[in-house]
Design a protein around this motif. Structure first.
Motif, PDB file in Angstrom:
ATOM      1  N   THR A 146       0.838  -1.201   0.000  1.00  0.00           N
ATOM      2  CA  THR A 146       0.000   0.000   0.000  1.00  0.00           C
ATOM      3  C   THR A 146       0.872   1.249   0.000  1.00  0.00           C
ATOM      4  N   HIS A 147       1.899   1.247   0.820  1.00  0.00           N
ATOM      5  CA  HIS A 147       2.825   2.385   0.872  1.00  0.00           C
ATOM      6  C   HIS A 147       3.503   2.575  -0.489  1.00  0.00           C
ATOM      7  N   SER A 148       3.957   1.482  -1.089  1.00  0.00           N
ATOM      8  CA  SER A 148       4.608   1.558  -2.403  1.00  0.00           C
ATOM      9  C   SER A 148       3.643   2.052  -3.469  1.00  0.00           C
ATOM     10  N   ARG A 149       2.410   1.539  -3.441  1.00  0.00           N
ATOM     11  CA  ARG A 149       1.402   1.982  -4.411  1.00  0.00           C
ATOM     12  C   ARG A 149       1.158   3.477  -4.286  1.00  0.00           C
ATOM     13  N   ASP A 150       1.030   3.971  -3.055  1.00  0.00           N
ATOM     14  CA  ASP A 150       0.782   5.395  -2.832  1.00  0.00           C
ATOM     15  C   ASP A 150       1.966   6.242  -3.292  1.00  0.00           C
ATOM     16  N   ALA A 151       3.188   5.765  -3.045  1.00  0.00           N
ATOM     17  CA  ALA A 151       4.378   6.497  -3.469  1.00  0.00           C
ATOM     18  C   ALA A 151       4.449   6.563  -5.000  1.00  0.00           C
ATOM     19  N   ILE A 152       4.143   5.456  -5.661  1.00  0.00           N
ATOM     20  CA  ILE A 152       4.140   5.447  -7.126  1.00  0.00           C
ATOM     21  C   ILE A 152       3.080   6.395  -7.665  1.00  0.00           C
ATOM     22  N   PHE A 153       1.908   6.391  -7.051  1.00  0.00           N
ATOM     23  CA  PHE A 153       0.839   7.285  -7.487  1.00  0.00           C
ATOM     24  C   PHE A 153       1.277   8.745  -7.353  1.00  0.00           C
ATOM     25  N   GLU A 154       1.871   9.104  -6.216  1.00  0.00           N
ATOM     26  CA  GLU A 154       2.333  10.479  -6.014  1.00  0.00           C
ATOM     27  C   GLU A 154       3.391  10.852  -7.040  1.00  0.00           C
ATOM     28  N   TYR A 155       4.304   9.939  -7.324  1.00  0.00           N
ATOM     29  CA  TYR A 155       5.335  10.195  -8.318  1.00  0.00           C
ATOM     30  C   TYR A 155       4.707  10.409  -9.697  1.00  0.00           C
ATOM     31  N   LEU A 156       3.782   9.536 -10.069  1.00  0.00           N
ATOM     32  CA  LEU A 156       3.113   9.681 -11.366  1.00  0.00           C
ATOM     33  C   LEU A 156       2.379  11.015 -11.472  1.00  0.00           C
ATOM     34  N   GLU A 157       1.707  11.406 -10.411  1.00  0.00           N
ATOM     35  CA  GLU A 157       1.001  12.686 -10.422  1.00  0.00           C
ATOM     36  C   GLU A 157       1.979  13.842 -10.616  1.00  0.00           C
ATOM     37  N   ALA A 158       3.126  13.794  -9.946  1.00  0.00           N
ATOM     38  CA  ALA A 158       4.128  14.852 -10.102  1.00  0.00           C
ATOM     39  C   ALA A 158       4.667  14.878 -11.527  1.00  0.00           C
ATOM     40  N   VAL A 159       4.929  13.709 -12.087  1.00  0.00           N
ATOM     41  CA  VAL A 159       5.428  13.632 -13.468  1.00  0.00           C
ATOM     42  C   VAL A 159       4.379  14.166 -14.436  1.00  0.00           C
ATOM     43  N   ARG A 160       3.130  13.797 -14.234  1.00  0.00           N
ATOM     44  CA  ARG A 160       2.059  14.271 -15.125  1.00  0.00           C
ATOM     45  C   ARG A 160       1.902  15.785 -15.047  1.00  0.00           C
ATOM     46  N   ARG A 161       2.001  16.330 -13.831  1.00  0.00           N
ATOM     47  CA  ARG A 161       1.904  17.792 -13.690  1.00  0.00           C
ATOM     48  C   ARG A 161       3.058  18.478 -14.406  1.00  0.00           C
ATOM     49  N   ALA A 162       4.253  17.903 -14.296  1.00  0.00           N
ATOM     50  CA  ALA A 162       5.430  18.498 -14.930  1.00  0.00           C
ATOM     51  C   ALA A 162       5.355  18.413 -16.448  1.00  0.00           C
TER      52      ALA A 162
END
Length: 142
Positions: free
Chosen positions: A103-119
């Motif tokens: 769950t922690h890994s999934r959430d971290a990946i999601f946050e990373y993807l969101e940051a990449v998408r925003r960038a």
């Protein structure tokens, strides 16, 4: 379905399917020519068995808990030795830790993807200042 189809649908080698049958984990009927015939429910059963084996449970424990997976409200757990109960408690704790980590890994990946998408998102058009173009006279500068 025959063993080849069950093997294909579950990604489980035929040899393992025969082993599951020997261990009493799955039941196969026999056709007139002696071929094994598996019920459609065996697909889910084999997937469950593989998941339990992957999590580290031995087949003797899996055999005891498989009935609980079909009818969770009517659990009849005959032969639950203290060793079996301790094994299940350890497995439960290990899986809970694994779920938390995943769950922690999934959430971290999601946050990373969101940051990449925003960038990578196209920038909103910005206001451009008005520029007045004045003709440049080369003769005037000479």
């Amino acid at each position: 379905m025959r063993i080849g189809e069950l093997s294909e649908r579950t990604g489980t080698p035929r040899r393992l399917l025969r082993y599951y049958e020997e261990q009493g984990l799955v039941v196969a009927g026999r056709s007139a020519n002696g071929y094994r015939e598996y019920d459609e429910r065996c697909v889910d059963r084999v997937v469950q068995i593989r998941g339990l084996l992957d999590s580290g449970l031995p087949t003797r424990v899996i055999k005891q808990i498989l009935p609980c997976l079909n009818t969770p409200r009517a659990i009849h757990f005959s032969g639950a030795t203290p060793e079996t109960i301790a094994t299940l408690e350890r497995e439960h704790d290990r899986l809970a830790e694994r779920v938390e980590c995943l769950t922690h890994s999934r959430d971290a990946i999601f946050e990373y993807l969101e940051a990449v998408r925003r960038a990578q998102a196209p920038a909103a058009p910005q206001a451009v200042e008005s520029v007045v173009l004045v003709p440049y006279d080369l003769a005037a500068t000479a």
